[in-house]
Write a protein that holds these residues in place. Structure first.
Motif, PDB file in Angstrom:
ATOM      1  N   LEU A  90     -12.611  11.132  -3.065  1.00  0.00           N
ATOM      2  CA  LEU A  90     -11.665  10.029  -2.847  1.00  0.00           C
ATOM      3  C   LEU A  90     -10.218  10.505  -2.944  1.00  0.00           C
ATOM      4  CD1 LEU A  90     -13.350   7.022  -4.655  1.00  0.00           C
ATOM      5  CD2 LEU A  90     -13.274   7.532  -2.223  1.00  0.00           C
ATOM      6  N   LEU A  91      -9.940  11.439  -3.839  1.00  0.00           N
ATOM      7  CA  LEU A  91      -8.588  12.001  -3.944  1.00  0.00           C
ATOM      8  C   LEU A  91      -8.189  12.684  -2.637  1.00  0.00           C
ATOM      9  CD1 LEU A  91      -6.034  12.734  -5.510  1.00  0.00           C
ATOM     10  CD2 LEU A  91      -7.282  14.690  -6.454  1.00  0.00           C
ATOM     11  N   LEU A  92      -9.104  13.431  -2.054  1.00  0.00           N
ATOM     12  CA  LEU A  92      -8.814  14.057  -0.755  1.00  0.00           C
ATOM     13  C   LEU A  92      -8.576  12.997   0.313  1.00  0.00           C
ATOM     14  CD1 LEU A  92     -11.367  17.004  -0.849  1.00  0.00           C
ATOM     15  CD2 LEU A  92      -8.882  17.111  -1.206  1.00  0.00           C
ATOM     16  N   LEU A 129      -0.950   5.387  -6.491  1.00  0.00           N
ATOM     17  CA  LEU A 129      -1.357   5.088  -7.866  1.00  0.00           C
ATOM     18  C   LEU A 129      -2.824   5.467  -8.093  1.00  0.00           C
ATOM     19  CD1 LEU A 129      -0.753   3.808 -10.647  1.00  0.00           C
ATOM     20  CD2 LEU A 129      -1.531   1.643  -9.673  1.00  0.00           C
ATOM     21  N   LEU A 130      -3.691   5.106  -7.159  1.00  0.00           N
ATOM     22  CA  LEU A 130      -5.105   5.477  -7.279  1.00  0.00           C
ATOM     23  C   LEU A 130      -5.263   6.993  -7.333  1.00  0.00           C
ATOM     24  CD1 LEU A 130      -6.706   2.909  -4.818  1.00  0.00           C
ATOM     25  CD2 LEU A 130      -7.049   3.001  -7.301  1.00  0.00           C
ATOM     26  N   ALA A 131      -4.502   7.702  -6.504  1.00  0.00           N
ATOM     27  CA  ALA A 131      -4.575   9.165  -6.507  1.00  0.00           C
ATOM     28  C   ALA A 131      -4.154   9.726  -7.866  1.00  0.00           C
ATOM     29  CB  ALA A 131      -3.707   9.743  -5.388  1.00  0.00           C
ATOM     30  N   LEU A 132      -3.097   9.167  -8.435  1.00  0.00           N
ATOM     31  CA  LEU A 132      -2.632   9.641  -9.747  1.00  0.00           C
ATOM     32  C   LEU A 132      -3.654   9.345 -10.840  1.00  0.00           C
ATOM     33  CD1 LEU A 132       1.147   8.674  -9.570  1.00  0.00           C
ATOM     34  CD2 LEU A 132       0.142  10.975  -9.451  1.00  0.00           C
ATOM     35  N   VAL A 133      -4.275   8.180 -10.794  1.00  0.00           N
ATOM     36  CA  VAL A 133      -5.309   7.860 -11.788  1.00  0.00           C
ATOM     37  C   VAL A 133      -6.526   8.759 -11.587  1.00  0.00           C
ATOM     38  CG1 VAL A 133      -6.823   6.062 -12.729  1.00  0.00           C
ATOM     39  CG2 VAL A 133      -4.470   5.492 -12.102  1.00  0.00           C
TER      40      VAL A 133
END
Length: 158
Positions: A90-92, A129-133
């Motif tokens: 998901l980060l990618l 924000l989702l990427a940082l979390v």
């Protein structure tokens, strides 16, 4: 239902993200013209071609699939490596999504949150924000990803 995630990532990935994905699904399916027009700031609402409407509906469908997969994976697995690989995938996706939006918006708009619409906040702000979390979760900022007592299966030795 138990999950391997610490409290903050649990609320972000098991509650908030699926709810926002269902909202995105609903908007894309119920009002594809608004969904498409709202992707970038200062875009006028226009009649969509059948092809563009199909793309909006397919995007909504992907939101639904992502929400269901997240719930299925995060609540079903007892393997830490599965959760970590899911978060990396998901980060990618977040990085690809942000790069695509930046490419189309241009740096002037992308780096000017005071000019963003609500949808732009979803496209850029919430995704970032989702990427940082996700990164924080992967590096242990919120605590370790580990089986909770209710997911640990005790094996009797012979």
């Amino acid at each position: 239902m138990a999950t391997l995630l610490p409290t903050v990532p649990y609320w972000v990935f098991c509650v908030s993200e699926p709810v926002s994905l269902v909202a995105g699904l609903a908007i894309a399916i119920l009002d594809p013209e608004q969904f498409v027009a709202s992707q970038l700031p200062n875009t006028e609402l226009t009649q969509l071609s059948p092809s563009n409407k199909l793309i909006a509906w397919q995007t909504g469908n992907l939101f639904g699939i992502m929400g269901m997969m997240g719930i299925a994976i995060l609540f079903a697995t007892t393997e830490v490596v599965v959760v970590k690989r899911y978060l990396v995938a998901l980060l990618l996706g977040d990085i690809g999504h942000l790069t695509a939006v930046w490419w189309v918006m241009g740096s002037y708009e992308f780096f000017a949150p005071h000019r963003w619409s609500g949808f732009t906040w979803g496209n850029v702000g919430i995704t970032a924000l989702l990427a940082l979390v996700r990164i924080g979760t992967l590096v242990g900022l919120f605590g370790p990803i580990r089986p909770q007592p209710s997911t640990v299966v005790k094996v009797k030795s012979k």
